[in-house]
Design a protein around this motif. Structure first.
Motif, mmCIF file in Angstrom:
data_model
loop_
_atom_site.group_PDB
_atom_site.id
_atom_site.type_symbol
_atom_site.label_atom_id
_atom_site.label_comp_id
_atom_site.label_asym_id
_atom_site.label_seq_id
_atom_site.Cartn_x
_atom_site.Cartn_y
_atom_site.Cartn_z
ATOM 1 N N UNK A 1 0.911 -1.153 0.214
ATOM 2 C CA UNK A 1 -0.126 0.020 0.133
ATOM 3 C C UNK A 1 0.940 1.254 0.018
ATOM 4 N N UNK A 2 1.936 1.216 0.836
ATOM 5 C CA UNK A 2 2.857 2.461 0.840
ATOM 6 C C UNK A 2 3.593 2.867 -0.462
ATOM 7 N N UNK A 3 3.861 1.704 -1.281
ATOM 8 C CA UNK A 3 4.441 1.628 -2.525
ATOM 9 C C UNK A 3 3.610 2.083 -3.413
ATOM 10 N N UNK B 1 1.667 6.731 -6.977
ATOM 11 C CA UNK B 1 0.623 7.779 -7.161
ATOM 12 C C UNK B 1 1.133 9.128 -7.121
ATOM 13 N N UNK B 2 1.869 9.207 -6.128
ATOM 14 C CA UNK B 2 2.244 10.649 -5.861
ATOM 15 C C UNK B 2 3.485 11.174 -6.633
ATOM 16 N N UNK B 3 4.273 10.272 -7.171
ATOM 17 C CA UNK B 3 5.215 10.558 -8.281
ATOM 18 C C UNK B 3 4.416 10.852 -9.418
ATOM 19 N N UNK B 4 3.397 9.979 -9.696
ATOM 20 C CA UNK B 4 2.581 10.318 -11.130
ATOM 21 C C UNK B 4 1.819 11.537 -10.965
ATOM 22 N N UNK B 5 1.776 12.131 -9.819
ATOM 23 C CA UNK B 5 1.025 13.567 -9.740
ATOM 24 C C UNK B 5 -0.386 13.347 -9.250
#
Length: 191
Positions: free
Chosen positions: A95-97, A102-106
């Motif tokens: 889940x953390x990964x 998702x955060x890196x994809x924006x």
């Protein structure tokens, strides 16, 4: 440390690790029946059962279906044993990964395409007896002489509370599905 009686008749210390899932149950029919009975409860009944199981009020934002599934999981885990520590750690890592990706994809990936509003489009919404006009610009959304990065921030500025901007302006329905505009209907009817 306080203790309580488990469903299987054993004493469980609060904070103690639950036994790992063994895949076996002494009373599978009773467990199946208990979970089947959950599905007959209305929302108030599920909340009462949640309080009985957890000694806490049910989270208010949960839907009936989600509350039912969470209760069923808790009942099964109490009767059959919960996930072992290594499995829980692996799921937490996964889940953390996923959140990190998702955060890196924006943003989280969506299965439906985003609606694109062309610059110059004017969205109109009445709120609290006042008509609000928001103009789509190349850089965001203009309202009251300010430019906002998202419709949600405009909606929050108008209402004073958090809203889904597309929902507030009627671009999606309550379930998040895109609403058909009159122009969509006309295009579908054209020969």
């Amino acid at each position: 440390m306080t203790s309580r009686q488990g469903r299987d008749g054993t004493t469980v210390e609060e904070g103690e690790e639950r036994r790992p899932f063994s895949g076996k149950s002494d009373q599978p029919d009773a467990l199946t029946e208990e979970i089947r009975q959950l599905s007959t409860l209305d929302m108030d009944g599920l909340r009462i059962r949640w309080r009985k199981e957890t000694r806490r009020p049910a989270p208010a934002h949960l839907s009936k279906g989600l509350l039912l599934r969470m209760l069923a999981y808790r009942i099964q885990a109490a009767a059959l044993g919960d996930l072992d520590r290594e499995t829980r750690k692996a799921l937490d890592r996964f889940a953390r990964d996923r959140r990190k990706e998702a955060a890196e994809d924006g943003k989280a990936k969506s299965s439906r395409p985003a609606r694109t509003l062309k610059p110059g489009t004017v969205l109109v919404r009445e709120w609290d007896g006042q008509l609000h006009r928001v103009t789509v610009t190349a850089n965001g959304y203009a309202w009251n002489g300010e430019t906002f990065a998202s419709l949600s921030t405009v909606a929050k500025s108008i209402t004073g509370t958090s809203w889904s901007g597309p929902r507030f302006f009627g671009l999606v329905d309550k379930k998040g599905s895109r609403r058909r505009s009159p122009a969509d209907a006309q295009m579908e009817e054209a020969p």
